[in-house]
Design an enzyme around this catalytic site. Structure first.
Site, mmCIF file in Angstrom:
data_model
loop_
_atom_site.group_PDB
_atom_site.id
_atom_site.type_symbol
_atom_site.label_atom_id
_atom_site.label_comp_id
_atom_site.label_asym_id
_atom_site.label_seq_id
_atom_site.Cartn_x
_atom_site.Cartn_y
_atom_site.Cartn_z
ATOM 1 C CG ASN A 175 7.930 -8.483 0.166
ATOM 2 O OD1 ASN A 175 8.145 -8.946 1.274
ATOM 3 N ND2 ASN A 175 8.231 -8.789 -0.833
ATOM 4 C CD GLU A 176 0.084 -11.232 1.084
ATOM 5 O OE1 GLU A 176 -0.344 -10.193 0.644
ATOM 6 O OE2 GLU A 176 -0.159 -12.355 0.670
ATOM 7 N N PRO A 177 0.812 -6.659 3.121
ATOM 8 C CG PRO A 177 -1.479 -6.029 2.739
ATOM 9 C CD PRO A 177 -0.789 -7.142 2.637
ATOM 10 C CB THR A 194 -2.748 -13.679 -0.922
ATOM 11 O OG1 THR A 194 -2.438 -12.086 -0.897
ATOM 12 C CG2 THR A 194 -1.605 -14.307 -1.767
#
Ligand code: PGA
Length: 641
Positions: A175-177, A194
């Protein structure tokens, strides 16, 4: 946050249940262990108790699992509990957080392969009860696949305990920014940071998948209990943001603050950014010794942007560190001067004197350990050149070959040049043998395919190319290549990133080298790196050898790796670097063409300059740049796990 939790956690018995004064900046329960091994032993014990208790009640246990290097020691401990203490996983159902999109299921970096290698194949889990998102479904099917994943979790009764790591972007799962608090399982585009962090696993960023399927933040928060693990100084900053910062989708892990039963489980290095460790004077009463006074005064000077010698008594008092002042009339002046002197005395171009080993006119034996060929030069290239120029007997031990970092284009370039040369004298036997060799390398590179694993010949060639770069770099610093000791540690040659393990064989060459050189001064790095990194493993090997060969006459200095240098408040020795010395160091770093070090030279030059600026801002002399060191005092080997 609420301190009431639906299930009693064994971790509570290990750490503090209530937030104490010193933890008041922390918005989620945070437990700190001396090292990842002890943290994982505690967590595995909690999981084992949960499984046993539920199995006894004839219930399944649903575990949410994570991949990456972080959970590896946890899985090792689960396997040990299974083998040695009869822990059974027959009543366990597992759901993994995520999977890269587009990798075949048996790709060595697929999370399915990872889980099989690290856990599934070593315990009695029923494969039909393990679940990992399928990164091979067609784009049209992704949506339904994700819905189905959510349904399966619900059908299993929800996740009892979810294990998490944290990425440098603050992601949990992938769950990236920007991931909303209620996001479900879905496809996500991976953040650049990432992908960079995964580049070593995939032998280059170009091979890292661009997207992944991940459980959403909402899916994760629905678990009954969450444990987020983090190790190593590289995670310290993002851990602080997640634990002490605002709840925000910029840092997905901060959403754990909203959960009633979430724990951050940290080693000392990953916890080092928390206020209670970084600025303990802000979290309660502390005993003021010289070190603490130095740290707090540097902090005050930085916070107020005032040189140390200009700090006033009111500045101390108004910022909660009035306790430093003795109550005498000129207490602030005295405190300022004490700290100023301490900082001043740490700035020293005479490393021998700073080591308490006489002064620089005495020739000393010096051994510098560099985990990979670049580390020593990046961390202390200018100091190394200075020691050589002073006439000391300097040796550089390169602990690993570093061949996994060498680009394919370097190996290809060498092979093509070789072929070109052999064409000049095509008839001779030696030419044809060399041409065969070059063709074999080119063929191996072409055939490497999606798994990206280099053949032994390619790895051997890459090692040699990096050695040639190292020799050139080291000449620029004035050291003869005969003073370089290439150890080529076997843990590195036999491993992949995140899967390195060392054994007795790795200790032997380090022990022999120490015996052979019997150094007065030793320099080493890697003590605070991620436990699975080659740097940390190389450090542990040294530390283990050191335990058994305790040679009290050597002084051991730590130098920082390619990450953060030591700040003025924590550096025990800061060696000034002149403009010419800095340029020489940058030139040396640039010799490492085979690992693409151009950018590294710029980053490191800027970093070394920033250290000098910090001293300048504190009101000390203005140097061009500095290299920083800390004294190492051996702890028990267990602390380096
Ligand atoms: P790592 O990754 O365990 O390899 O550091 C953690 C993550 O990205 O979640």
């Amino acid at each position: 946050m609420s301190e009431t939790s639906p299930t009693v956690s064994i971790l509570d018995a290990v750490g503090q249940k209530q937030l104490t004064q010193s933890e008041r900046f922390e918005k989620v329960r945070t437990l700190v262990h001396p090292n990842s091994t002890s943290a994982c032993t505690a967590l595995a014990a909690e999981v084992a108790d949960l499984i046993r208790a539920r199995t006894q009640e004839n219930l399944d246990t649903v575990l949410g699992l994570a991949t990456g290097s972080t959970p590896v020691p946890f899985y090792r401990e689960l396997i040990r509990l299974h083998r040695e203490e009869g822990l059974s996983f027959r009543r366990v159902i597992t759901f993994n957080l995520d999977e890269y999109y587009g990798l075949s299921r048996d790709h060595p970096e697929s999370y399915l392969r990872f889980m099989r290698d690290q856990l599934f194949d070593h315990v009695d889990l029923d494969p039909s009860r393990t679940h990992i998102p399928d990164g091979t479904v067609s784009p049209d099917d992704v949506y339904h696949h994700c819905l189905d994943y959510e349904r399966r979790i619900a059908d299993a009764g929800g996740i009892d305990l979810q294990i998490l790591g944290i990425g440098r972007t603050g992601h949990i799962g992938f769950n990236e920014p920007g991931s909303p608090i209620d996001s479900p399982t879905r496809m996500i585009v991976l953040d650049r940071v990432t992908r960079q962090d995964a580049a070593a696993d995939f032998m280059g960023i170009a091979n890292v998948p661009r997207s992944a399927i991940t459980m959403g933040v909402g899916t994760i928060l629905a678990a009954k209990r969450l444990v987020l693990m983090a190790w190593g100084a590289g995670k310290a900053e993002i851990v602080r943001e997640a634990v002490e910062g605002p709840i925000s989708d910029i840092v997905s892990a901060s959403f754990l603050q909203t959960h009633s039963n979430a724990t951050f489980l940290l080693d000392a290095e990953a916890a080092s950014g928390l206020t209670r460790f970084r600025q303990p004077w802000r979290t309660g009463q502390i005993a003021w010794d010289a070190t603490m006074q130095k740290r707090a005064t540097v902090w005050l000077s930085r916070t107020l942007e005032k040189p140390i010698l200009k700090l006033l008594a009111d500045d101390y008092a108004e910022n909660g560190i009035g306790g430093i002042l003795t109550g005498e009339l000129n207490a602030a002046e005295k405190a300022n001067e004490d700290t100023f002197q301490l900082l001043q005395s740490a700035v020293n171009g005479d490393v021998i004197q700073a080591s308490g080993q006489g002064n620089t006119t005495e020739i000393k034996k010096i051994l510098i350990f560099s985990p990979d060929p670049l580390d020593g030069i990046v961390g202390m290239g200018a100091t190394l050149a200075r020691l050589i120029a002073q006439g000391h007997d300097v040796h550089l031990a390169i602990q690993t070959s570093g061949n996994l970092r060498v680009t394919d284009s370097a190996a290809r370039g060498f092979s093509e040049t070789t072929k070109g040369l052999t064409a000049l004298d095509a008839a001779s036997d030696s030419s044809s043998a060399m041409a065969d060799y070059a063709n074999e390398i080119l063929r191996d590179l072409d055939e490497k395919g999606e798994f990206g694993t280099d053949s032994p010949s390619v790895r051997a060639l890459k090692s040699q190319i990096l050695r040639a770069d190292t020799n050139q770099a080291i000449r620029i610093l004035g050291l003869e290549p005969s003073r370089i000791h290439f150890i080529d540690a076997s843990f590195y040659e036999n491993g992949r990133y995140r899967r390195f393990r060392f054994d007795e064989a790795d200790l032997v060459p380090v022990r022999e080298l120490l015996d052979q050189i019997s150094p007065d001064l030793i320099f080493i790095t890697g003590d605070a790196n991620d436990p699975s990194s080659p740097q940390r493993i190389a450090f542990r090997i040294f530390a283990e050898v050191w335990q058994t060969t305790l040679d009290s006459h050597s002084t051991v200095w730590l130098f920082p790796g390619s990450g953060k240098p030591y700040g003025a408040q924590e550096s025990d020795l800061s060696v000034p670097v002149s403009p010419d010395q800095l340029k020489q160091k940058a030139d040396a770093i640039q010799r490492f063409r085979s690992v693409g070090a151009d950018e590294t030279a710029d980053t490191i030059t800027a970093r070394d300059r920033r250290v000098a600026t910090e001293y300048d801002t504190l009101g000390l002399a203005e140097y061009e740049a500095m290299e920083t060191f800390r004294r190492w005092t051996p702890l028990s080997a267990a602390d380096h796990q």
